[in-house]
Design a protein around this motif. Structure first.
Motif, short mmCIF file in Angstrom:
data_model
loop_
_atom_site.label_atom_id
_atom_site.label_comp_id
_atom_site.label_asym_id
_atom_site.label_seq_id
_atom_site.Cartn_x
_atom_site.Cartn_y
_atom_site.Cartn_z
N SER A 167 0.82 -1.21 0.00
CA SER A 167 0.00 0.00 0.00
C SER A 167 0.85 1.27 0.00
CB SER A 167 -0.92 0.01 1.23
OG SER A 167 -0.14 -0.06 2.42
N GLU A 168 2.09 1.14 0.46
CA GLU A 168 2.98 2.30 0.53
C GLU A 168 3.71 2.53 -0.79
OE1 GLU A 168 7.12 3.09 2.88
OE2 GLU A 168 5.41 2.50 4.13
N ASP A 169 4.25 1.47 -1.36
CA ASP A 169 5.00 1.58 -2.62
C ASP A 169 5.04 0.20 -3.26
OD1 ASP A 169 6.89 1.81 -4.68
OD2 ASP A 169 8.01 3.36 -3.61
N TYR A 170 4.11 -0.04 -4.17
CA TYR A 170 3.96 -1.37 -4.76
C TYR A 170 5.20 -1.79 -5.54
CZ TYR A 170 1.48 -5.34 -6.83
OH TYR A 170 1.08 -6.60 -7.19
N SER A 171 5.77 -0.86 -6.28
CA SER A 171 6.94 -1.16 -7.09
C SER A 171 8.14 -1.53 -6.20
CB SER A 171 7.30 0.03 -7.97
OG SER A 171 8.45 -0.24 -8.74
N CYS A 194 20.33 -7.06 -17.41
CA CYS A 194 20.21 -8.51 -17.36
C CYS A 194 20.16 -8.99 -15.91
CB CYS A 194 21.37 -9.17 -18.09
SG CYS A 194 21.42 -8.79 -19.85
N MET A 195 19.58 -10.16 -15.68
CA MET A 195 19.40 -10.65 -14.32
C MET A 195 20.05 -12.02 -14.14
SD MET A 195 15.38 -11.79 -14.33
CE MET A 195 14.70 -12.73 -15.70
N VAL A 196 20.37 -12.30 -12.88
CA VAL A 196 20.77 -13.63 -12.47
C VAL A 196 19.54 -14.27 -11.82
CG1 VAL A 196 22.22 -14.98 -10.92
CG2 VAL A 196 23.16 -12.95 -12.07
N TRP A 208 16.78 -4.96 -26.31
CA TRP A 208 17.54 -3.93 -25.60
C TRP A 208 16.60 -2.93 -24.92
CZ3 TRP A 208 22.38 -5.18 -24.96
CH2 TRP A 208 23.23 -4.27 -24.32
N GLU A 209 16.17 -3.28 -23.73
CA GLU A 209 15.25 -2.45 -22.96
C GLU A 209 16.02 -1.35 -22.23
OE1 GLU A 209 12.06 -2.61 -22.92
OE2 GLU A 209 11.52 -4.61 -23.63
N MET A 210 15.44 -0.16 -22.21
CA MET A 210 16.08 0.96 -21.51
C MET A 210 15.69 1.00 -20.04
SD MET A 210 17.90 1.99 -23.89
CE MET A 210 18.66 3.36 -23.04
N ARG A 211 14.43 0.67 -19.74
CA ARG A 211 13.97 0.65 -18.36
C ARG A 211 13.64 -0.80 -18.00
NH1 ARG A 211 9.74 5.79 -18.31
NH2 ARG A 211 11.28 7.41 -18.85
N THR A 212 14.38 -1.33 -17.06
CA THR A 212 14.23 -2.75 -16.76
C THR A 212 13.72 -2.98 -15.34
OG1 THR A 212 16.54 -2.94 -16.06
CG2 THR A 212 16.06 -3.36 -18.38
N ARG A 213 13.09 -4.13 -15.14
CA ARG A 213 12.65 -4.58 -13.83
C ARG A 213 12.71 -6.10 -13.82
NH1 ARG A 213 6.99 -2.55 -11.40
NH2 ARG A 213 8.04 -0.58 -11.82
N LEU A 214 13.28 -6.66 -12.76
CA LEU A 214 13.51 -8.10 -12.70
C LEU A 214 12.24 -8.88 -13.07
CD1 LEU A 214 15.63 -8.27 -9.44
CD2 LEU A 214 16.46 -8.52 -11.78
N PHE A 215 12.40 -9.82 -13.97
CA PHE A 215 11.36 -10.69 -14.52
C PHE A 215 10.39 -9.96 -15.45
CE2 PHE A 215 12.28 -13.32 -10.63
CZ PHE A 215 12.86 -14.38 -11.32
#
Length: 496
Positions: free
Chosen positions: A11-15, A36-38, A157-164
């Motif tokens: 509720s405070e910050d979902y992201s 990229c992610m591990v 080639w994404e500029m803004r990334t988020r894991l998964f």
């Protein structure tokens, strides 16, 4: 063991909650390569189960796995104009094939004499390389259909990334089929859409809407894109899978023809379809809470964890006389079980760790339980616990896992129903879309109106439903923006 600093509340910050959970639950982390992610072992174990469940379903539809090259000649992409336009800004390009020591002593540099005759694209998707291959496989109607799938990685080639949810490199499967007729190809595209929907609802416990994309939202090079759309806990939409009817576009681009039963040469009809590690994001955001992951049992790497509570080795040995046979019986029932006998952490710390990782059922047994013939059972979805007799508990646990699976689905469906509503006025739409959820609205079918809505509200048409949503009727009306005729309502939402 996990880091137990409390998660930021949803509720405070979902992201922020999402990003913290992915890392603290040992699912994945950022890598040294930007974007990229591990994927860590626990996260990969979930992905492996996703693979296994989907792969079995694919093979039931006649699909066979294959593998195609990672690198694609740049000229291949230019053969299908709409396709290259859709991916051009996301392509990573290989230009040279060798490094050399820097003459100035500053490490290594690209050898200028090792430039490739033709630049290569790291695959963003494989339609072009696969259809160049299918040309060698197809000459007659007897060679059709071809039903191939590959499990692989791709690079966009994404500029803004988020894991998964959005990474430059991600894992996925991509199916590519070739057919003799338009009807057969389009039917198969819908068949695979139904496979995805069945998997999402019955394994991932995520309710989805099956639909077709608007022309603006179609896959580049497709005649029709079918999709399943899911709603996350913050009211945003997430595209959970797509199946594309490609027509004859790629067959014509690569001159893939076959001799028909009528002894005429015809171009092949095609489909492609895929889901990715984005499903991991959907899983997290559909079910999890402020305490950590909530995993539906069908996907949980550990469905039941048993924690003996002991101080000395003798205590543990006595507890294991009851726990080991119980674990064996559960395993024989096909249940994924872990017995945690480590002394690296307190029982309370272990409980919190398995709670954070979303293990559906936790059993705990101490000395008093051993004397009384009881065991404590806790379920992750409701956070409830009770003490029960250990004798015959296997059947109770089997039923409990089924109950948790059903409850995960019901909770997600109830939320989607509560956050879905009709809207007829554009002014009302502008306010309602800020609250999130799915809005069912009439649209005049034009790209201009769709683009106007997107520019002014950030909302997109998630899909044109293939059938009416429960509780709603398919009925004609007037576009909320232009007042022009509309055949049926479509689903609008702000999406990931």
């Amino acid at each position: 063991m996990a880091n137990f600093q409390k998660l930021t509340p949803r509720s405070e910050d979902y992201s922020k909650w999402y990003n913290e959970l992915v890392v603290k639950a040992d699912l994945a982390e950022q890598s040294a390569v930007r974007g990229c992610m591990v994927i860590k072992p626990y996260g990969y174990a979930i992905w492996e189960t996703i693979q296994q469940e989907l792969d079995r379903r694919f093979k039931e539809e006649g699909v066979k796995n294959a593998y195609f090259p990672l690198l694609i000649p740049k000229s291949f992409l230019s053969r299908e104009a709409e396709h290259v336009e859709g991916f051009a800004k996301e392509c990573a390009v290989v230009t040279h094939h060798r490094l050399m020591n820097d003459p100035n002593g500053k490490g290594v540099v690209v050898d200028p004499n090792a430039k490739l005759e033709e630049e290569l694209i790291i695959r963003p998707t494989s339609e072009t390389i696969i259809w160049s291959t299918y040309k060698n496989w197809i000459s007659s109607y007897r060679d059709l259909p071809i039903l191939c799938n590959q499990w692989c990685n791709v690079m966009r080639w994404e500029m803004r990334t988020r894991l998964f949810l959005r990474t430059a490199e991600f894992l996925w499967q991509e199916g590519h089929t070739a057919h003799a007729t338009k009807e057969e190809a389009e039917d198969y595209a819908r068949t695979m859409l139904n496979v995805y929907a069945d998997f999402a609802e019955n394994v991932m416990a995520i309710p989805v809407i099956k639909g077709v994309k608007s022309p603006n939202e179609r896959f580049a090079g497709a005649l029709n894109t079918y999709c399943i759309e899911a709603m996350m806990q913050d009211g945003k939409a997430l595209q959970a899978g797509t199946s594309h009817f490609l027509g004859q576009n790629f067959a014509k681009s690569f001159d893939v023809q076959f001799l028909s039963k009528e002894n005429k040469y015809e171009y092949v009809w095609a489909t492609s379809w895929g889901v990715s590690t984005r499903l991991m994001g959907a899983l997290i955001m559909t079910h999890s809470d402020d305490n950590g992951l909530v995993l539906p049992p069908a996907l949980a790497p550990i469905q039941v964890v048993i924690v003996p509570i002991f101080k000395k080795q003798d205590d543990l040995d006595q507890l294991m006389t009851r726990i080991a046979p119980l674990a064996d019986r559960l395993k024989q029932m096909g249940i994924r079980v872990k017995v945690d006998t480590s002394d690296k952490a307190t029982p309370g710390f272990k409980f919190a760790d398995y709670e954070l990782k979303g293990v559906p059922v936790r059993l705990a047994m101490g000395g008093r339980d051993l004397q009384n013939g009881t065991i404590e059972i806790a379920r992750r979805d409701t956070m409830s616990k009770e003490t029960v007799a250990i004798d015959g508990i296997e059947d109770m646990i089997k039923g409990l896992l089924d109950e948790i699976q059903a409850n995960c689905y019901k909770k997600a469906l109830d939320y989607r129903i509560a956050q879905t509503r009709e809207c007829d006025s554009y002014e009302e739409f502008k306010e309602e879309i800020k609250k999130g959820g799915f809005l069912l609205c009439h649209w005049d079918g034009t790209a201009e109106t769709e683009e106007k809505i997107k520019e002014e509200t950030k909302a997109t048409i998630r899909c044109i439903p293939l059938e009416a949503l429960p509780g709603y009727k398919e009925e004609p009306g007037k576009c909320m923006v232009t007042g022009k005729p509309s055949a049926k309502r479509v689903v609008f939402a702000i999406a990931y």
